[in-house]
Design a protein around this motif. Sequence first.
Motif, mmCIF file in Angstrom:
data_model
loop_
_atom_site.group_PDB
_atom_site.id
_atom_site.type_symbol
_atom_site.label_atom_id
_atom_site.label_comp_id
_atom_site.label_asym_id
_atom_site.label_seq_id
_atom_site.Cartn_x
_atom_site.Cartn_y
_atom_site.Cartn_z
ATOM 1 N N HIS A 18 0.818 -1.197 -0.307
ATOM 2 C CA HIS A 18 -0.103 0.142 -0.093
ATOM 3 C C HIS A 18 0.971 1.451 -0.181
ATOM 4 C CE1 HIS A 18 -2.794 2.951 1.061
ATOM 5 N NE2 HIS A 18 -2.277 3.089 1.813
ATOM 6 N N PHE A 19 2.193 1.176 0.720
ATOM 7 C CA PHE A 19 3.004 2.553 1.073
ATOM 8 C C PHE A 19 3.208 2.807 -0.276
ATOM 9 C CE2 PHE A 19 6.151 5.044 2.837
ATOM 10 C CZ PHE A 19 4.806 6.042 3.531
ATOM 11 N N ILE A 74 -8.125 0.193 1.922
ATOM 12 C CA ILE A 74 -9.522 0.067 2.913
ATOM 13 C C ILE A 74 -8.615 -1.226 3.788
ATOM 14 C CG2 ILE A 74 -11.412 -1.164 2.678
ATOM 15 C CD1 ILE A 74 -11.704 0.463 0.137
ATOM 16 N N VAL A 75 -7.880 -2.292 3.029
ATOM 17 C CA VAL A 75 -7.275 -3.406 3.571
ATOM 18 C C VAL A 75 -6.754 -3.452 5.129
ATOM 19 C CG1 VAL A 75 -6.646 -5.300 3.334
ATOM 20 C CG2 VAL A 75 -7.571 -5.479 1.469
ATOM 21 N N GLN A 79 -7.577 -5.103 9.135
ATOM 22 C CA GLN A 79 -6.692 -6.403 9.513
ATOM 23 C C GLN A 79 -7.125 -5.836 10.964
ATOM 24 O OE1 GLN A 79 -3.434 -7.510 7.421
ATOM 25 N NE2 GLN A 79 -2.699 -6.018 6.332
ATOM 26 N N PHE A 80 -7.110 -4.898 11.558
ATOM 27 C CA PHE A 80 -7.245 -4.733 13.028
ATOM 28 C C PHE A 80 -8.034 -5.210 13.906
ATOM 29 C CE2 PHE A 80 -4.984 -0.498 11.747
ATOM 30 C CZ PHE A 80 -3.990 -0.036 11.712
ATOM 31 N N GLY A 81 -9.366 -5.907 13.299
ATOM 32 C CA GLY A 81 -9.944 -6.462 13.188
ATOM 33 C C GLY A 81 -10.602 -8.162 13.429
ATOM 34 N N MET A 82 -9.110 -8.528 12.606
ATOM 35 C CA MET A 82 -9.308 -9.673 11.647
ATOM 36 C C MET A 82 -8.143 -10.162 12.831
ATOM 37 S SD MET A 82 -10.422 -9.782 7.738
ATOM 38 C CE MET A 82 -9.042 -8.996 7.422
ATOM 39 N N PHE A 474 -5.450 -11.865 -0.564
ATOM 40 C CA PHE A 474 -4.786 -10.854 -0.672
ATOM 41 C C PHE A 474 -3.740 -10.668 -1.980
ATOM 42 C CE2 PHE A 474 -7.000 -9.948 3.679
ATOM 43 C CZ PHE A 474 -8.009 -8.467 3.001
ATOM 44 N N THR A 475 -2.749 -11.685 -1.440
ATOM 45 C CA THR A 475 -1.957 -11.086 -2.432
ATOM 46 C C THR A 475 -1.952 -11.709 -3.405
ATOM 47 O OG1 THR A 475 -0.051 -12.217 -0.272
ATOM 48 C CG2 THR A 475 0.809 -12.683 -2.496
#
Length: 518
Positions: A18-19, A74-75, A79-82, A474-475
Amino acid sequence: MEALDLARWQFGITTVYHFIFVPLTIGLSLLVAIMQTVAMRAKDEIARDAWIRLTRFFGSMLIINFGIGIATGIVQEFQFGMNWSEYSRYVGDIFGAPLALEGLVAFFLESVFLGLWIFGWDRLPAKIHLLTIWCVAIGTMASGYFIIAANSFMQHPVGATLNEATGRAELDPEKGSILSVLTNVTTLAAFPHVIAGAWLVAAAFVTGIAAWHMVNHHNRARAAEAGSREAADHAHLAQRVFRPAVRFGTIGMFVAGIVLVISGDFQAQILFRQQPMKMASAEALCETQAGAPFSILTVGGPDAFSQDCSSVTHLIELPNLTSFLATHTFDATLQGVDDVNAQYKEQFGETVTDIHGVEHEADYRPNLFVTYWSFRLMIGLAVFSAILAFWALWVTRGKGESARTTGSGAFKWFALLAMPMPFLANSAGWVFTEMGRQPWVVYPNPDDPTIRLMTMQGVSSHPSWMVVTSLVVFTLVYGALAVVWFELMRKAALKGIPAPKRDQQTDEIDTPVLSFGY
């Protein structure tokens, strides 16, 4: 691999991916805003036409990058919750505040005004339309600030206290609450460094693409029949359109470089105080030492790839430089990795319990190999930008009628080679920042270490196969998006800028009506 390792890999992959888009969006929005400002203020018709065309040209790539950046960003929130639900439970009341501000303030600011900018050509008054792109630039930088504020709380928690009853960190008005989080000294040090890194990415991007087209049009002008309209058009594009863009990007690289050096020096001094383990690992400084040198090259055995310092050998060193970077004095005493580890064991315990209640022997050292080399890659890859900046200034030297362009193939290909280097340097910087903080996900504040959390205590209690599934999905999705992004950006960059139309009788440039077609 355990769920913890897989969750760390997934967050690392998605974050670094993302970065790629973030610094280009932040930096390019500012450069495009400056381009349009220059176009509006230009008194010369030819210069105005050139800067309008450059604004549209690089603006089209800004829009592509912005769109892909949203899809990949958005992903991060999910991830913080998953995968990191225990972390979210522990610091969610604090960590969520700057993230909410980023969405409610910064994201809406940049997305709304980007829409107005795209569809507002010749529909909005010129000054109002210019204001919209400046709002986009301000919004992207504000977005970066709130994200850095959230990350800085993980690096140096402030403004909060631990609620013993709930086992959660909560904002504390007596400690400054959200204002302390947003004005964290770590945030104030990191923000200009990150923004300057984004400027360097965008400036190298503009310079690289403009240099490619300048060289091509220079050579086509030479190859065309002397005195023909074709030769004149290519010469015009080389000298009056892409040469100014090359020099504009070069100035951006110099400004970014100066800010990076100053802010990096300030940030290093703070980190030596706040996270001595990270900075000792960045130097592979195993034992406490006065007048610590800075190593250019370090080698080691198989254990050097992990936390062990015993097999590390420094081959090339600059005497006393690390001490100077830490304190601006050459004889300062700096703690080594092993000594900080022993201190933390005494302060935080010889053992640590994970989310499953299993007790592990505590080891507070990060991965030495990754921390050491990511720090050097962050600095070393910037050399390509410095070479490109000086080379570009030299080949485009001169003013007015004596202003030069070049047909050098070596310069053209080096400009392309140098383009991705700031991207990689930015990614290496974030790898250093996050990997060097390990094994902490919330690093204890030296002045108030009550709020702290180790990575093994912040992960969700998923079975490994669930994390593997999401990691693979995701990959694959990110791989597909990478192909789409590259193709769109490549086509937009290769499209170039058409030669200006001229009035057949007066031979004056006919500046086209501005509009974006998407």
